[in-house]
Design an enzyme around this catalytic site. Structure first.
Site, PDB file in Angstrom:
ATOM      1  CE1 TYR A 144      70.909   1.979 -48.423  1.00 36.29           C
ATOM      2  CE2 TYR A 144      70.169   0.355 -50.032  1.00 36.29           C
ATOM      3  CZ  TYR A 144      70.850   0.670 -48.861  1.00 36.29           C
ATOM      4  OH  TYR A 144      71.451  -0.315 -48.132  1.00 36.29           O
ATOM      5  CG  ASP A 239      72.166   2.736 -57.663  1.00 37.46           C
ATOM      6  OD1 ASP A 239      71.893   1.624 -58.170  1.00 37.46           O
ATOM      7  OD2 ASP A 239      72.202   2.930 -56.439  1.00 37.46           O
ATOM      8  CE  LYS A 267      67.100  -3.815 -54.399  1.00 35.10           C
ATOM      9  NZ  LYS A 267      67.661  -2.492 -54.140  1.00 35.10           N
TER      10      LYS A 267
HETATM   11  C1  LIG Z   1      68.901  -2.102 -53.277  1.00 29.42           C
HETATM   12  C2  LIG Z   1      69.687  -0.983 -53.801  1.00 29.42           C
HETATM   13  C3  LIG Z   1      71.080  -0.911 -53.608  1.00 29.42           C
HETATM   14  C4  LIG Z   1      71.826  -1.874 -52.739  1.00 29.42           C
HETATM   15  O1  LIG Z   1      71.808  -3.161 -53.252  1.00 29.42           O
HETATM   16  P1  LIG Z   1      72.085  -4.410 -52.241  1.00 29.42           P
HETATM   17  O2  LIG Z   1      72.123  -5.585 -53.156  1.00 29.42           O
HETATM   18  O3  LIG Z   1      70.955  -4.407 -51.278  1.00 29.42           O
HETATM   19  O4  LIG Z   1      73.393  -4.161 -51.593  1.00 29.42           O
HETATM   20  C5  LIG Z   1      71.760   0.106 -54.239  1.00 29.42           C
HETATM   21  N1  LIG Z   1      71.122   1.010 -55.006  1.00 29.42           N
HETATM   22  C6  LIG Z   1      69.800   0.971 -55.208  1.00 29.42           C
HETATM   23  C7  LIG Z   1      69.155   1.971 -56.101  1.00 29.42           C
HETATM   24  C8  LIG Z   1      69.038  -0.004 -54.587  1.00 29.42           C
HETATM   25  O5  LIG Z   1      67.710  -0.008 -54.757  1.00 29.42           O
END
Ligand SMILES: *Cc1c(COP(=O)(O)O)cnc(C)c1O
Length: 429
Positions: A144, A239, A267
């Site tokens: 994601y 990411d 996060k």
């Molecule tokens: C949570 C998440 C996102 C998106 O971040 P948001 O602050 O919710 O927009 C992108 N990449 C990874 C790996 C994530 O866990």
């Protein structure tokens, strides 16, 4: 367990908020049942509006790595708020933040702050495209990267298939530039690269996947991506929205010893406030406006309240590396405890763990990609989730989510969690 106040709030919420929640996973759709409404949290405990206490394994999906309402972070926010909550002009604090990030992740030369992980990934992809002059990119099934259009494409069945089938609202034009294959499948990546020679701007991956449970990169996988990107002039994007400042002070890059060209954060970086960031090599980052002509902006980017929360948390993590050893030891302890309990219950299971991330899959075989995670007995996980909740343990409400440990957890909390797991699994099998 009495949850009458939560039930009433959920009924009320659905009249004014789509599905009653502001982010889908909170609705408990995957595990069934109705969400709990939270009133407060302190340390490792969540308290719902009916006064029930839970040991928290979500940690706001990562940011609460030192526990909720950490005194230093709360005090820093309170103090900063007195000076106004936003200026729309630069502040010294933004430099402090950027410098600290550079110290913690040494291959980051320049870093741009944004307000979410979604923005960070979306902007990093645009930058990679602008820098290379190419349109396509590769992502891995089950990873994601936020909810920007190009990332919402699901994997098709064959590696060479264009993914025209998309989420409603995502156009085929966008989807056609997203190439997908299975995590840990380097041969599939090689094939995609060969079939799309000179057209791929970026490969984006979670270095340790956390959005299909916790799935570890197999030895050689990330190294392989690194060398393919070097060979083909492709931008490698890690990411690290989940793994950044969680798996080590330097994130997965440091924990695994591999440098990406661009890194995205979210996060943990905000200490519980809305913050994201993307950064990397100067050669690439200098193409971002106002230095270069790849446009990216944000009214609340670098917001002082968000910055002070994130900065205060990162400072703690940077100045006290023992936190990571403590977290890893606690996670290992939980792993071994759960393993014993599940073995005794005679249920097939796999536990994946890296640092302070862990996931339990009720699977007969190793879980190394999305298809493996999807083929586990996730109906059993859903029952297990509710049984644990009844016993005061708040797990992520989906078999596809990693558990996040926080360092406010005591060994007594871990023992209580293991006992809850014993009682839960025995009630189900
Ligand atoms: C949570 C998440 C996102 C998106 O971040 P948001 O602050 O919710 O927009 C992108 N990449 C990874 C790996 C994530 O866990």
């Amino acid at each position: 367990m009495n949850t009458i106040n939560s039930q009433q709030l959920f009924a009320r919420a659905q009249n004014s908020i789509p599905g009653g929640v502001n982010s889908p996973v909170r609705a408990f759709k995957s595990v069934g049942g109705e969400p709990l409404f939270i009133k407060s949290a302190k340390g490792t405990y969540l308290y719902d509006v009916d006064g029930n206490q839970y040991i928290d394994y979500i940690a706001s999906w990562g940011p609460m790595i030192l526990g909720h309402a950490h005194p230093a972070i709360v005090a820093a926010i309170q103090e900063k708020a007195l000076f106004s909550t936003s200026y729309g002009a630069p502040t010294a604090l933004e430099i402090d933040m950027a410098e600290l990030i550079k110290t913690m992740a040494p291959n980051v030369d320049l870093v741009r702050m944004v307000s979410s992980g979604t923005e960070a990934c979306m902007s990093a992809l645009r930058l990679a495209r602008g820098y290379t002059g190419r349109n396509k990119f590769i992502k891995f099934e089950g990873c994601y990267h936020g909810h920007a259009d190009p990332f919402l494409v699901k994997a098709g069945s064959g590696v060479a298939t264009f993914n025209i089938q998309t989420v409603p609202g995502v156009t085929a034009g966008v989807a056609n530039d997203t190439l997908t294959c299975a995590f840990n499948n380097l041969a599939a990546v090689e094939q995609l690269v060969m079939e799309n020679k000179g057209q791929i701007a970026a490969i984006i991956t979670e270095p340790v996947a956390g959005n299909m449970g916790c799935i570890l990169p197999e030895p050689g996988f990330l190294e392989g991506l690194r060398s393919i990107c070097n060979r083909e002039g492709i931008v490698l994007i890690f990411d690290e929205v989940m793994t950044g400042f969680r798996l080590a002070a330097g994130g997965a890059q440091a924990a695994l010893g591999i440098d990406a060209d661009l890194v995205t954060y979210g996060k943990v970086i905000g200490g519980g406030l809305p913050v994201g960031a993307f950064g990397g090599k100067k050669e690439i980052m200098q193409h971002i406006a106002p230095l270069g002509n790849v446009y990216q902006a944000g009214t609340l980017s670098g917001n002082p309240i968000a910055m002070i929360a994130g900065y205060t948390l990162l400072k703690q993590l940077h100045s006290n590396p023992a936190i990571y050893t403590e977290l890893a030891n606690k996670t290992l302890y939980l792993h071994e405890g759960l393993e014993k309990v599940l073995q005794e219950a005679g249920v097939p299971f796999v536990i994946n763990r890296f640092g302070s991330m862990l996931s339990v899959h009720f699977s007969q075989k190793p879980v190394t990609n999305f298809a493996d995670a999807a083929s586990a007995n996730n109906a059993l996980f859903n029952q297990f989730f509710h049984a644990m909740l009844q016993r005061g343990v708040y797990l992520p409400p989906s078999a596809y989510e990693s558990w996040f440990l926080n360092n406010a957890l005591s060994y007594a909390d871990l023992d209580a969690t293991i006992e809850a797991a014993r009682s839960s699994i025995n009630s189900l099998c």
